[in-house]
Design a protein around this motif. Structure first.
Motif, PDB file in Angstrom:
ATOM      1  N   TRP A 172       0.825  -1.207   0.000  1.00 18.99           N
ATOM      2  CA  TRP A 172       0.000   0.000   0.000  1.00 18.99           C
ATOM      3  C   TRP A 172       0.862   1.262   0.000  1.00 18.99           C
ATOM      4  O   TRP A 172       1.988   1.260   0.485  1.00 18.99           O
ATOM      5  CB  TRP A 172      -0.877   0.031   1.241  1.00 18.99           C
ATOM      6  CG  TRP A 172      -1.934  -1.022   1.313  1.00 18.99           C
ATOM      7  CD1 TRP A 172      -1.854  -2.230   1.950  1.00 18.99           C
ATOM      8  CD2 TRP A 172      -3.240  -0.961   0.748  1.00 18.99           C
ATOM      9  NE1 TRP A 172      -3.026  -2.922   1.816  1.00 18.99           N
ATOM     10  CE2 TRP A 172      -3.915  -2.171   1.082  1.00 18.99           C
ATOM     11  CE3 TRP A 172      -3.930  -0.003  -0.010  1.00 18.99           C
ATOM     12  CZ2 TRP A 172      -5.218  -2.443   0.677  1.00 18.99           C
ATOM     13  CZ3 TRP A 172      -5.226  -0.266  -0.416  1.00 18.99           C
ATOM     14  CH2 TRP A 172      -5.858  -1.474  -0.074  1.00 18.99           C
ATOM     15  N   ASN A 173       0.298   2.358  -0.508  1.00 16.17           N
ATOM     16  CA  ASN A 173       0.978   3.662  -0.473  1.00 16.17           C
ATOM     17  C   ASN A 173       0.544   4.429   0.781  1.00 16.17           C
ATOM     18  O   ASN A 173      -0.048   5.510   0.723  1.00 16.17           O
ATOM     19  CB  ASN A 173       0.667   4.471  -1.732  1.00 16.17           C
ATOM     20  CG  ASN A 173      -0.827   4.791  -1.884  1.00 16.17           C
ATOM     21  OD1 ASN A 173      -1.684   4.071  -1.356  1.00 16.17           O
ATOM     22  ND2 ASN A 173      -1.137   5.860  -2.604  1.00 16.17           N
ATOM     23  N   LEU A 174       0.877   3.879   1.942  1.00 17.95           N
ATOM     24  CA  LEU A 174       0.413   4.418   3.217  1.00 17.95           C
ATOM     25  C   LEU A 174       1.189   5.669   3.619  1.00 17.95           C
ATOM     26  O   LEU A 174       2.426   5.665   3.664  1.00 17.95           O
ATOM     27  CB  LEU A 174       0.538   3.355   4.307  1.00 17.95           C
ATOM     28  CG  LEU A 174      -0.504   2.225   4.225  1.00 17.95           C
ATOM     29  CD1 LEU A 174       0.009   0.968   4.914  1.00 17.95           C
ATOM     30  CD2 LEU A 174      -1.831   2.685   4.834  1.00 17.95           C
ATOM     31  N   ALA A 192      -4.261   4.892   2.762  1.00 21.27           N
ATOM     32  CA  ALA A 192      -3.777   4.570   1.419  1.00 21.27           C
ATOM     33  C   ALA A 192      -4.953   4.486   0.465  1.00 21.27           C
ATOM     34  O   ALA A 192      -6.072   4.155   0.861  1.00 21.27           O
ATOM     35  CB  ALA A 192      -3.010   3.243   1.430  1.00 21.27           C
ATOM     36  N   ASP A 193      -4.673   4.771  -0.816  1.00 21.46           N
ATOM     37  CA  ASP A 193      -5.708   4.670  -1.843  1.00 21.46           C
ATOM     38  C   ASP A 193      -5.246   3.899  -3.068  1.00 21.46           C
ATOM     39  O   ASP A 193      -5.869   3.953  -4.129  1.00 21.46           O
ATOM     40  CB  ASP A 193      -6.199   6.057  -2.262  1.00 21.46           C
ATOM     41  CG  ASP A 193      -5.083   6.930  -2.837  1.00 21.46           C
ATOM     42  OD1 ASP A 193      -3.946   6.425  -3.021  1.00 21.46           O
ATOM     43  OD2 ASP A 193      -5.348   8.118  -3.101  1.00 21.46           O
ATOM     44  N   PHE A 195      -3.136   0.001  -4.172  1.00 25.21           N
ATOM     45  CA  PHE A 195      -2.542  -1.272  -3.777  1.00 25.21           C
ATOM     46  C   PHE A 195      -1.841  -1.858  -4.994  1.00 25.21           C
ATOM     47  O   PHE A 195      -2.458  -2.063  -6.043  1.00 25.21           O
ATOM     48  CB  PHE A 195      -3.628  -2.224  -3.277  1.00 25.21           C
ATOM     49  CG  PHE A 195      -3.120  -3.544  -2.771  1.00 25.21           C
ATOM     50  CD1 PHE A 195      -2.479  -3.630  -1.552  1.00 25.21           C
ATOM     51  CD2 PHE A 195      -3.291  -4.708  -3.512  1.00 25.21           C
ATOM     52  CE1 PHE A 195      -2.010  -4.832  -1.072  1.00 25.21           C
ATOM     53  CE2 PHE A 195      -2.825  -5.918  -3.045  1.00 25.21           C
ATOM     54  CZ  PHE A 195      -2.177  -5.991  -1.821  1.00 25.21           C
ATOM     55  N   ALA A 208      -9.083   0.616  -4.307  1.00 26.90           N
ATOM     56  CA  ALA A 208      -8.632   0.016  -3.055  1.00 26.90           C
ATOM     57  C   ALA A 208      -8.381   1.120  -2.044  1.00 26.90           C
ATOM     58  O   ALA A 208      -8.063   2.261  -2.401  1.00 26.90           O
ATOM     59  CB  ALA A 208      -7.353  -0.797  -3.270  1.00 26.90           C
ATOM     60  N   ALA A 210      -7.075   1.664   2.372  1.00 22.60           N
ATOM     61  CA  ALA A 210      -6.623   1.045   3.618  1.00 22.60           C
ATOM     62  C   ALA A 210      -6.418   2.103   4.679  1.00 22.60           C
ATOM     63  O   ALA A 210      -6.070   3.253   4.382  1.00 22.60           O
ATOM     64  CB  ALA A 210      -5.326   0.270   3.402  1.00 22.60           C
ATOM     65  N   GLN A 225      -8.759  -2.909   5.289  1.00 22.13           N
ATOM     66  CA  GLN A 225      -8.378  -2.928   3.884  1.00 22.13           C
ATOM     67  C   GLN A 225      -9.594  -3.294   3.033  1.00 22.13           C
ATOM     68  O   GLN A 225     -10.324  -4.230   3.376  1.00 22.13           O
ATOM     69  CB  GLN A 225      -7.269  -3.958   3.643  1.00 22.13           C
ATOM     70  CG  GLN A 225      -6.037  -3.727   4.509  1.00 22.13           C
ATOM     71  CD  GLN A 225      -5.089  -4.917   4.476  1.00 22.13           C
ATOM     72  OE1 GLN A 225      -4.111  -4.923   3.749  1.00 22.13           O
ATOM     73  NE2 GLN A 225      -5.386  -5.937   5.275  1.00 22.13           N
ATOM     74  N   TRP A 227     -10.872  -3.890  -1.122  1.00 19.39           N
ATOM     75  CA  TRP A 227     -10.615  -3.994  -2.552  1.00 19.39           C
ATOM     76  C   TRP A 227     -11.952  -4.160  -3.272  1.00 19.39           C
ATOM     77  O   TRP A 227     -12.771  -4.997  -2.874  1.00 19.39           O
ATOM     78  CB  TRP A 227      -9.737  -5.205  -2.865  1.00 19.39           C
ATOM     79  CG  TRP A 227      -8.388  -5.181  -2.216  1.00 19.39           C
ATOM     80  CD1 TRP A 227      -7.227  -4.687  -2.727  1.00 19.39           C
ATOM     81  CD2 TRP A 227      -8.040  -5.714  -0.927  1.00 19.39           C
ATOM     82  NE1 TRP A 227      -6.193  -4.861  -1.840  1.00 19.39           N
ATOM     83  CE2 TRP A 227      -6.663  -5.494  -0.718  1.00 19.39           C
ATOM     84  CE3 TRP A 227      -8.786  -6.361   0.077  1.00 19.39           C
ATOM     85  CZ2 TRP A 227      -6.004  -5.892   0.434  1.00 19.39           C
ATOM     86  CZ3 TRP A 227      -8.129  -6.740   1.230  1.00 19.39           C
ATOM     87  CH2 TRP A 227      -6.747  -6.510   1.407  1.00 19.39           C
TER      88      TRP A 227
END
Length: 292
Positions: A172-174, A192-193, A195, A208, A210, A225, A227
């Motif tokens: 994820w791009n957290l 995050a938006d 995955f 996605a 998270a 999370q 999806w």
């Protein structure tokens, strides 16, 4: 990894904040209340790189902290939807998974409840014996087997469960999204938006999201999370939440059905293991579930 095939959780405040308000008597005899400080994101921690979450480092810190605490409850829930009339062969049913560990008495409890098919599988381990219970509809079955494991093996299984979901956060791009409290603990919130890795359920991910909550000691308290996309040509969605609870405070009582399991194992026809397990691997309960 996020796709591990495993069946289907210490309070620490942020270093710069306090959770409990205090009060004092003013000069006129009135009570003045000091409001509880608003939580702020943790700074100068090894599991952050600027605003980004360093997932690999966080997993190491989180795993070490939970193992050192010696007990935990990990509670996971999968909520899934599928647009077709029949579920595809490869699918994650809506279910819950409850894993508890108590090192002091080397007790372990695992329970998977697959709500869509009315099936619950439970394992309880204590005093060198693993007791299994399967409830499917109105039918109940028991199984027992001896367990011979070291404390190190117990801790290894504890660590595996402690890393549920945490080990796959690097997909994820957290980034930091403020701070809040969770179950009375001040936490940094990451959001995050996107995955990156491929998923098997759903097959095609169109969106996605998270959210991860981490306390000041680097212990993950909550993961959510989601999806959404298509699977087998039909709209599909999967939402998985994982909570890490009672860290260092989890105690495990005997299940109410333990005497029935013992009676069944003593000769009434229940299956009983003939070998000696070196560890009770929760993977044997998970089957094809991929709640992690």
């Amino acid at each position: 990894a996020m796709q591990r095939r495993r069946l289907l959780a210490g309070a620490a405040a942020l270093a710069a904040t306090g959770l409990a308000g205090c009060s004092g008597e003013g000069g006129d005899g009135t009570v003045e209340s000091t409001p509880t400080p608003t939580p702020v994101p943790a700074e100068d921690v090894e599991w952050r790189d600027g605003d980004e979450l360093v997932a690999e480092t966080l997993a190491e810190v989180h795993g070490d902290a939970v193992v050192e605490a010696g007990s935990v409850r990990v509670f996971s829930e999968a909520d899934t939807t599928y647009g077709g009339e029949e579920r595809p062969e490869q699918w994650l049913f809506s279910q819950t998974y409850d894993a508890r560990f108590e090192r002091e008495r080397e007790r372990q409890f695992l329970e998977q409840d697959i709500t869509e098919v009315d099936e619950t599988t439970t394992a309880y381990v204590a005093d060198g014996t693993a007791y299994y219970r399967l409830v499917a509809g109105e039918e109940t079955q028991y199984r027992t087997e001896p367990v011979d494991r070291t404390t190190a093996e117990f801790d290894a299984e504890l660590r595996r469960e402690a890393l549920a979901g945490v080990g796959g956060l690097d997909g994820w791009n957290l980034t930091v999204d403020g701070a809040t409290t969770h179950a009375g603990v001040a936490v940094t919130r990451f959001a995050a938006d996107a995955f990156e890795p491929e998923r098997s359920v759903p097959e095609t991910v169109e969106s996605a999201a998270a959210t991860v909550l981490v306390d000041a000691d680097g212990i993950v308290r909550h993961i959510e999370q989601t999806w959404e996309g298509t699977h087998g040509g039909q709209d599909a969605s999967v939402t998985i939440t994982i909570d890490f609870e009672a860290i260092g405070e989890t105690t495990i009582a005997e299940p109410t059905w333990i005497e029935e399991a013992r009676d069944a194992a003593s000769g009434s026809g229940a299956a009983s293991g003939s070998g000696t397990a070196t560890a009770t691997d929760s993977a044997r309960l998970r089957g094809d579930a991929s709640l992690r």
